[in-house]
Design a protein around this motif. Structure first.
Motif, PDB file in Angstrom:
ATOM      1  N   LYS A 161      -3.829  63.387  -3.727  1.00  0.00           N
ATOM      2  CA  LYS A 161      -3.244  62.962  -2.446  1.00  0.00           C
ATOM      3  C   LYS A 161      -2.229  61.857  -2.715  1.00  0.00           C
ATOM      4  CE  LYS A 161      -2.681  61.970   1.969  1.00  0.00           C
ATOM      5  NZ  LYS A 161      -1.842  60.766   1.872  1.00  0.00           N
ATOM      6  N   LEU A 162      -1.009  62.089  -2.252  1.00  0.00           N
ATOM      7  CA  LEU A 162       0.074  61.135  -2.417  1.00  0.00           C
ATOM      8  C   LEU A 162       0.624  60.745  -1.054  1.00  0.00           C
ATOM      9  CD1 LEU A 162       2.050  63.005  -5.224  1.00  0.00           C
ATOM     10  CD2 LEU A 162       0.439  61.109  -5.545  1.00  0.00           C
ATOM     11  N   SER A 163       0.979  59.495  -0.903  1.00  0.00           N
ATOM     12  CA  SER A 163       1.672  59.094   0.316  1.00  0.00           C
ATOM     13  C   SER A 163       3.120  59.529   0.211  1.00  0.00           C
ATOM     14  CB  SER A 163       1.588  57.580   0.508  1.00  0.00           C
ATOM     15  OG  SER A 163       2.341  56.913  -0.485  1.00  0.00           O
ATOM     16  N   GLY A 164       3.757  59.757   1.340  1.00  0.00           N
ATOM     17  CA  GLY A 164       5.157  60.129   1.320  1.00  0.00           C
ATOM     18  C   GLY A 164       6.027  59.046   0.703  1.00  0.00           C
ATOM     19  N   GLU A 165       5.599  57.792   0.838  1.00  0.00           N
ATOM     20  CA  GLU A 165       6.368  56.671   0.302  1.00  0.00           C
ATOM     21  C   GLU A 165       6.504  56.729  -1.216  1.00  0.00           C
ATOM     22  OE1 GLU A 165       4.107  56.519   2.603  1.00  0.00           O
ATOM     23  OE2 GLU A 165       4.832  55.309   4.288  1.00  0.00           O
ATOM     24  N   VAL A 166       5.594  57.446  -1.887  1.00  0.00           N
ATOM     25  CA  VAL A 166       5.661  57.575  -3.343  1.00  0.00           C
ATOM     26  C   VAL A 166       6.966  58.235  -3.779  1.00  0.00           C
ATOM     27  CG1 VAL A 166       4.625  58.817  -5.298  1.00  0.00           C
ATOM     28  CG2 VAL A 166       3.171  57.541  -3.735  1.00  0.00           C
ATOM     29  N   LEU A 167       7.542  59.071  -2.916  1.00  0.00           N
ATOM     30  CA  LEU A 167       8.759  59.806  -3.257  1.00  0.00           C
ATOM     31  C   LEU A 167      10.031  59.010  -2.989  1.00  0.00           C
ATOM     32  CD1 LEU A 167       7.884  63.348  -1.809  1.00  0.00           C
ATOM     33  CD2 LEU A 167       7.279  62.360  -4.034  1.00  0.00           C
ATOM     34  N   GLU A 218      14.210  53.065  -4.714  1.00  0.00           N
ATOM     35  CA  GLU A 218      14.403  51.654  -4.402  1.00  0.00           C
ATOM     36  C   GLU A 218      15.545  51.447  -3.418  1.00  0.00           C
ATOM     37  OE1 GLU A 218      14.852  49.426  -7.961  1.00  0.00           O
ATOM     38  OE2 GLU A 218      12.811  49.839  -8.685  1.00  0.00           O
ATOM     39  N   GLY A 219      16.479  52.347  -3.368  1.00  0.00           N
ATOM     40  CA  GLY A 219      17.603  52.213  -2.462  1.00  0.00           C
ATOM     41  C   GLY A 219      17.316  52.642  -1.036  1.00  0.00           C
ATOM     42  N   GLY A 220      16.068  53.016  -0.747  1.00  0.00           N
ATOM     43  CA  GLY A 220      15.696  53.422   0.594  1.00  0.00           C
ATOM     44  C   GLY A 220      15.874  54.903   0.864  1.00  0.00           C
ATOM     45  N   LEU A 221      16.256  55.669  -0.156  1.00  0.00           N
ATOM     46  CA  LEU A 221      16.395  57.119   0.000  1.00  0.00           C
ATOM     47  C   LEU A 221      15.020  57.715   0.276  1.00  0.00           C
ATOM     48  CD1 LEU A 221      18.567  59.358  -0.220  1.00  0.00           C
ATOM     49  CD2 LEU A 221      17.894  59.627  -2.614  1.00  0.00           C
ATOM     50  N   ALA A 222      14.901  58.512   1.329  1.00  0.00           N
ATOM     51  CA  ALA A 222      13.595  59.036   1.738  1.00  0.00           C
ATOM     52  C   ALA A 222      12.944  59.883   0.644  1.00  0.00           C
ATOM     53  CB  ALA A 222      13.736  59.847   3.024  1.00  0.00           C
ATOM     54  N   ILE A 223      13.733  60.740   0.018  1.00  0.00           N
ATOM     55  CA  ILE A 223      13.240  61.558  -1.100  1.00  0.00           C
ATOM     56  C   ILE A 223      14.201  61.346  -2.261  1.00  0.00           C
ATOM     57  CG2 ILE A 223      12.632  63.858  -1.916  1.00  0.00           C
ATOM     58  CD1 ILE A 223      12.200  64.709   0.978  1.00  0.00           C
ATOM     59  N   ASP A 224      13.778  60.581  -3.236  1.00  0.00           N
ATOM     60  CA  ASP A 224      14.613  60.273  -4.395  1.00  0.00           C
ATOM     61  C   ASP A 224      14.345  61.325  -5.474  1.00  0.00           C
ATOM     62  OD1 ASP A 224      15.526  59.230  -6.908  1.00  0.00           O
ATOM     63  OD2 ASP A 224      15.654  57.253  -5.981  1.00  0.00           O
ATOM     64  N   PRO A 225      15.335  62.118  -5.858  1.00  0.00           N
ATOM     65  CA  PRO A 225      15.102  63.168  -6.855  1.00  0.00           C
ATOM     66  C   PRO A 225      14.546  62.640  -8.175  1.00  0.00           C
ATOM     67  CG  PRO A 225      17.205  63.508  -5.772  1.00  0.00           C
ATOM     68  CD  PRO A 225      16.717  62.165  -5.326  1.00  0.00           C
ATOM     69  N   ALA A 226      14.979  61.455  -8.592  1.00  0.00           N
ATOM     70  CA  ALA A 226      14.488  60.896  -9.853  1.00  0.00           C
ATOM     71  C   ALA A 226      13.015  60.527  -9.753  1.00  0.00           C
ATOM     72  CB  ALA A 226      15.316  59.676 -10.247  1.00  0.00           C
TER      73      ALA A 226
END
Length: 242
Positions: free
Chosen positions: A12-18, A21-29
Motif C-alpha cells: 500500500k502506497l500513498s499517492g504522495e509517494v509518486l 520535489e517540484g510539486g509535480l503530481a506524478i513525477d516519472p523519475a
C-alpha cells in the motif's frame, strides 16, 4: 529484527509517494524508482499486489471540507487512484514487468474490472496486480480497500510504505524522543490511535490475521531489505514486544 519471509504481499502506497520535489503530481523519475523497488522484490520470488492512494491528485475528504458533496469527492478521489495505478503500470512495464490494473469501478477501455479469481491467476503467472478505485464505494479509504484486497487475495502481509521507518508512540518529526515499536498489537494501534492506517483497515487486518508491516518506502532498497529481515520496520500483529 527477525522478519518472516512473506510469499504474497500487498503493497500500500500513498499517492504522495509518486510526487516530485517540484510539486509535480506524478513525477516519472519518482514513479520509476518505486517501480524498480517493486521489480526487485518480484525478482526475489514474491507475488505482489499494489494499491496506490490518490492524495497527490485529489482527496475526497478535503473536497468535502471545502463544501463539496462527500460522495462526489470520494468518487473523484477513486478516479485519481486509477490515474496513479496506470502511472505505476507504465513505469513497471517500461522495465519489463508484466502487470494488470484492476478497478473496482468498471472502465473497460483502460483496465480490467476487479475479479478476484482473475487477479489470483495473474499473481500465479508472476504478474504484478495493481488494484484501483478503492472498494468502489464512497466513505471508504484506500487503506480499507488495501486491507480488503489483502484479505481477498489471501496475502501473507500488508506492507504500508510511508515516509517514516515504522510505528512510533508519538510523531517522530515533532517529538525527537519518540520510541519506535519493533512489533505492536492491532489493539494497541486502535486504542492509542497510532495512525498506522484507518481503524477499519486495522480491524480488518486483525480479524483476518494479516500482519501490517510499516516501513519507509523512500529509502532505496528498503522494501527488499525489510522482506529479507534486514531493514527497519514495525510489524503490527496479534502480539507485541515487551
Amino acid at each position: 529484527m527477525s522478519t518472516p519471509r512473506f510469499k504474497r504481499i500487498l503493497l500500500k502506497l500513498s499517492g504522495e509517494v509518486l510526487m516530485g520535489e517540484g510539486g509535480l503530481a506524478i513525477d516519472p523519475a519518482v514513479t520509476g524508482r518505486v517501480a524498480e523497488e517493486i521489480a526487485a522484490v518480484r525478482a526475489m520470488g514474491h507475488e505482489l499486489c499494489v494499491v496506490v492512494g490518490g492524495g497527490n491528485i485529489f482527496r475526497g475528504i478535503s473536497g468535502a471540507a471545502r463544501g463539496m458533496d462527500r460522495a462526489t469527492g470520494d468518487y473523484m478521489g477513486m478516479l485519481a487512484t486509477v490515474m496513479n495505478a496506470l502511472a505505476v503500470q507504465n513505469a513497471l512495464e517500461q522495465i519489463g514487468v508484466d502487470t494488470r490494473v484492476q478497478s473496482a469501478i468498471p472502465m473497460a477501455s483502460v483496465c480490467e474490472p476487479f475479479i478476484r479469481r482473475r487477479a489470483e491467476r495473474h499473481l500465479e503467472k508472476g504478474r504484478v496486480v495493481i488494484f484501483a478505485a478503492g472498494v468502489g464505494s464512497p466513505y471508504f479509504t484506500t487503506d480499507t480497500g488495501a486491507a480488503l484486497r489483502a484479505a481477498e487475495m489471501k496475502c501473507d502481509a500488508l506492507f504500508k510504505g510511508t515516509s517514516v521507518d515504522g510505528v512510533y508512540d508519538a510523531d517522530p518529526k515533532q517529538v525527537p524522543t519518540a520510541k519506535r515499536y519493533e512489533t505492536v498489537s492491532y489493539d494497541r494501534v486502535l486504542a492509542d490511535n497510532l495512525k498506522v492506517m484507518d481503524a477499519s483497515a486495522v480491524a480488518l487486518c486483525r480479524d483476518n490475521h494479516i500482519p501490517i508491516v510499516v516501513f519507509n518506502i523512500r529509502g532505496e532498497g528498503n522494501l527488499a531489505a525489510v522482506l529479507q529481515g534486514e531493514g527497519t520496520s514495525t510489524i503490527v500483529t496479534d502480539q507485541e514486544s515487551q
